[in-house]
Design an enzyme around this catalytic site. Structure first.
Site, PDB file in Angstrom:
ATOM      1  N   HIS A   1       3.164   9.999   2.707  1.00  0.00           N
ATOM      2  CA  HIS A   1       2.119  10.578   3.540  1.00  0.00           C
ATOM      3  C   HIS A   1       2.339  10.144   4.987  1.00  0.00           C
ATOM      4  O   HIS A   1       2.731   9.011   5.253  1.00  0.00           O
ATOM      5  CB  HIS A   1       0.737  10.118   3.077  1.00  0.00           C
ATOM      6  CG  HIS A   1       0.309  10.722   1.780  1.00  0.00           C
ATOM      7  ND1 HIS A   1      -0.354  11.924   1.694  1.00  0.00           N
ATOM      8  CD2 HIS A   1       0.463  10.294   0.498  1.00  0.00           C
ATOM      9  CE1 HIS A   1      -0.596  12.206   0.422  1.00  0.00           C
ATOM     10  NE2 HIS A   1      -0.112  11.240  -0.319  1.00  0.00           N
ATOM     11  N   THR A   2       2.090  11.046   5.909  1.00  0.00           N
ATOM     12  CA  THR A   2       2.112  10.655   7.317  1.00  0.00           C
ATOM     13  C   THR A   2       0.781  10.015   7.687  1.00  0.00           C
ATOM     14  O   THR A   2      -0.218  10.200   6.993  1.00  0.00           O
ATOM     15  CB  THR A   2       2.366  11.874   8.218  1.00  0.00           C
ATOM     16  OG1 THR A   2       1.384  12.881   7.920  1.00  0.00           O
ATOM     17  CG2 THR A   2       3.739  12.444   7.970  1.00  0.00           C
TER      18      THR A   2
END
Length: 550
Positions: free
Chosen positions: A111-112
Site C-alpha cells: 500500500h502507498t
C-alpha cells in the site's frame, strides 16, 4: 471427510487412486482453460485452495496445498511446494525446488502512504515484485516483502520477516531477518552488514550524522537567511532543497537553521501564480518573476521543490500547468520534439519534470487532461530501444553517457516514480554495465555524482531480474568503496570526486548538491551490495527508492 492429500500432496501421484487422479486432472484442465494459466506434469492444486491469479505458471511436480491463497502473477519452476495456508500475492517469480512452509506470506505489492489526507485502503497499490531463486527453503510463518530478491540455495528460518535481499547461500532469521550464517564455502564471502564493508559503511554514516549540522551551517548565509551550495556561492532554489534533503537523511528533521514554517512559506511563495513554475533566483535574491517550465532550472525545481515541501509536511501552493493544461496529443508532440538522439539527458530531464508534475498534481487533487498520463507511458513503451532498453542513441564523443544519463532521468520520473515495470530491464543492465567500463567517467578520479547516480539507480531498479547479478554487485561494491573515500570532514561531498590533479576545481569543492547526491548514491550502492541497513538512513525525497504514486 477431508482428503489428507489436500494438506500433504507430495506423494499424491504415487499413492492416490485412479478416481482421485482423474478428478485432479479434470480440475487442472478446467483451470488451464483460463488465459495465462499453464500447468506442468504431475502438479497438484487442492480444491480447498483459493487460486485467483491473473497469470499462473506451475513447473513440473509443483503442489498447492489446502488453504493457500494466490493472486496476481505467479511463475514457478519445477518441484516447488506451497504448504497449507501459504499466501502468495502480487508479482512473484519462483525458481526450481523451492519449498514454502505453512502460513508463509509472500507479498509482491504494498500500500502507498503518500498522504494522511486519504485513508490507507483508499490509496493505490505499488508493486516491484519478488524473485526467489533455485533450491530455497522457506520455513513456516515467514513474511517476504515486496521488492525482495532471494538468492539460490538460501534458507529463510521460520518466522523470519525478510525486508532486504537475501544473498546466495545465506541462512537468515529474525524480524527483520539478519544473516545467521552462510552455506557457501568459507573462501566465498557473503556481503552482509557484519563484513568489513558493512562496518566501513556504518562508520561513514556515523561520521556524516555527527557532522551534518556543521555541513549545513557551512552553507547557510545568515544575512539572507538562505542556503548556498558552498561558501561564497550565490543562493539558489536547489540549495534550499538540498539542505532539506540532507537534514531529513542525517538528522531526521528539517534544517534547524530556520523555522519549518518559514522554509515552507518561502518555497511555496516562489511559485509563479500563473504557471506554478519556480524560476531561478535573481541577485535580490528572488525568483525571476513570471515563468514557465521551458527553463531547465524551472523543470528541475518541480522535483526538488515538490519533494522538499513533502518532507516539510506541505506541498505546492498552486497548480503545475505542466501537468494540468497539457493534453494527451500535446504530450506526444512534446515527447516527439525532444532531442533524444543529440542530447538524451536533456530529453530525460524534461520527461522527469512531466512525470513528477503529474504525480504532484494528483497529490494536490488537481485535474490532469484525460489520457495525458497514458500518452506519456505509451510513448515511452513504444519508443524504448529493444537493443538497449533505453531512449535515444549513443554519441561518438561521449559513448553511452547521454543515453544512460537520459534513461535515468526519464525512468526516475515515470516507471520508478509510478511503480511500473520497465519494458526491457535486462537490456538496461547490459547497457549500464557496458557504460560502467568507460574509464572516462568511472575511474576513481573521473567520477561525478551525476554519472554514478545515473548507473546506480537503473541497476537498483532492475535488480529483481537477477540478471548478471554477480557483475552488478561487484560494480556496486567497487563504486561504493570509492564513494566512501570522497567525504571531506566537516564539509561533505563535492559534486566531483577529489583527486590531486583536480583539487581546487569548483566541482570538487564540497557543497550541498554533491552531499545530497552522494548520500543517495551511497544508499543505492550499499543496498545493491546488501549493507544498506548499516547506514541507518534511506532516501525519502527526489531519490527515494519507493514508488511515489498517490
Amino acid at each position: 471427510m477431508i482428503d489428507p492429500f489436500d494438506f500433504s500432496p507430495w506423494d499424491f501421484w504415487s499413492r492416490a487412486d485412479d478416481e482421485a487422479r482423474r478428478r485432479q486432472l479434470d480440475t487442472q484442465r478446467a483451470l488451464a482453460a483460463r488465459p495465462g494459466w499453464v500447468f506442468g506434469t504431475d502438479c497438484f492444486v487442492s480444491e480447498l485452495a483459493s487460486v485467483d491469479n491473473e497469470e499462473l505458471e506451475l513447473g513440473d511436480r509443483t503442489y498447492i496445498a489446502a488453504g493457500a491463497y494466490l493472486t496476481g502473477s505467479l511463475r514457478t519452476g519445477r518441484d516447488c511446494s506451497m504448504n497449507a495456508y501459504t499466501v502468495i500475492r502480487g508479482t512473484v517469480q519462483i525458481g526450481d525446488a523451492v519449498r514454502i512452509g505453512a502460513h508463509t506470506s509472500i507479498i509482491g505489492f504494498n500500500h502507498t502512504m503518500t498522504t494522511m489526507e486519504v485513508e490507507f485502503f483508499r490509496q493505490p497499490l505499488e508493486s516491484r515484485g519478488i524473485r526467489i531463486g533455485n533450491d530455497v527453503w522457506i520455513g513456516s510463518h515467514v513474511v517476504i516483502l515486496d521488492g525482495i530478491t532471494v538468492g539460490d540455495h538460501a534458507v529463510l528460518a521460520a518466522g523470519a520477516v525478510v525486508t532486504k535481499d537475501v544473498p546466495t547461500g545465506a541462512i537468515v532469521g529474525g524480524n527483520p531477518a539478519k544473516l545467521i550464517r552462510s552455506r557457501l564455502a568459507p573462501a566465498v564471502p557473503v556481503d552482509n552488514a557484519r563484513d568489513a564493508l558493512g562496518m566501513r559503511v556504518a562508520a561513514f554514516a556515523d561520521t556524516a550524522r555527527a557532522q551534518a549540522l556543521t555541513v549545513l551551517d557551512r552553507s547557510f548565509d545568515a544575512r539572507s537567511g538562505l542556503f548556498v551550495d558552498r561558501p561564497g556561492a550565490a543562493p539558489t532554489v536547489r540549495a534550499q532543497c538540498d539542505a532539506v534533503e540532507i537534514a531529513d537523511l542525517l538528522l531526521g528533521s528539517a534544517p534547524p537553521q530556520l523555522p519549518v514554517g518559514e522554509q515552507v512559506d518561502r518555497l511555496r511563495g516562489w511559485q509563479d501564480p500563473g504557471t506554478g513554475a519556480v524560476a531561478a533566483l535573481t541577485s535580490d535574491p528572488a525568483p525571476a518573476g513570471s515563468t514557465g517550465f521551458d527553463d531547465p532550472d524551472a523543470a528541475y525545481h518541480v522535483l526538488c521543490v515538490g519533494y522538499s515541501l513533502q518532507l516539510l509536511g506541505s506541498g505546492f501552493a498552486v497548480p503545475l500547468t505542466l501537468a494540468t493544461t497539457v493534453s494527451a496529443a500535446e504530450t506526444i508532440a512534446a515527447l516527439d520534439d525532444l532531442p533524444w538522439h543529440t542530447n538524451a539527458w536533456s530529453a530525460g530531464h524534461r520527461v522527469d519534470a512531466i512525470g513528477t508534475a503529474q504525480h504532484l498534481s494528483r497529490l494536490r487533487g488537481d485535474s490532469i487532461p484525460t489520457g495525458a498520463t497514458d500518452a506519456l507511458f505509451g510513448w515511452l513503451l513504444t519508443h524504448a530501444d529493444p537493443r538497449t532498453g533505453m531512449w535515444g542513441s549513443a554519441a561518438p564523443e561521449d559513448g553511452l553517457l547521454q543515453l544512460v544519463n537520459g534513461f535515468y532521468r526519464a525512468s526516475r520520473g515515470t516507471f520508478a516514480q509510478f511503480g511500473l515495470p520497465l519494458p526491457y530491464p535486462e537490456r538496461v543492465i547490459d547497457t549500464v554495465l557496458q557504460h560502467a567500463r568507460d574509464d572516462r567517467f568511472f575511474a576513481p578520479a573521473s567520477q561525478n555524482a551525476c554519472n554514478v547516480l545515473d548507473i546506480a539507480h537503473p541497476l537498483w531498479l532492475t535488480r529483481a531480474t537477477g540478471y548478471r547479478s554477480d557483475e552488478v554487485r561487484a560494480l556496486a561494491r567497487r563504486l561504493l568503496e570509492d564513494a566512501l573515500g570522497f567525504w571531506t570532514d566537516a564539509a561533505g561531498f563535492g559534486f566531483r570526486a577529489p583527486d590531486h590533479d583536480t583539487l581546487g576545481l569548483p566541482e570538487t569543492i564540497p557543497g550541498l548538491q554533491g552531499t545530497e547526491m552522494w548520500l543517495a548514491i551511497v544508499w543505492y550502492l550499499a543496498d545493491l551490495v546488501g549493507v544498506s541497513e548499516s547506514l541507518g538512513y534511506r532516501p525519502r525525497g527526489v531519490h527515494r527508492p519507493e514508488a511515489a504514486t498517490p
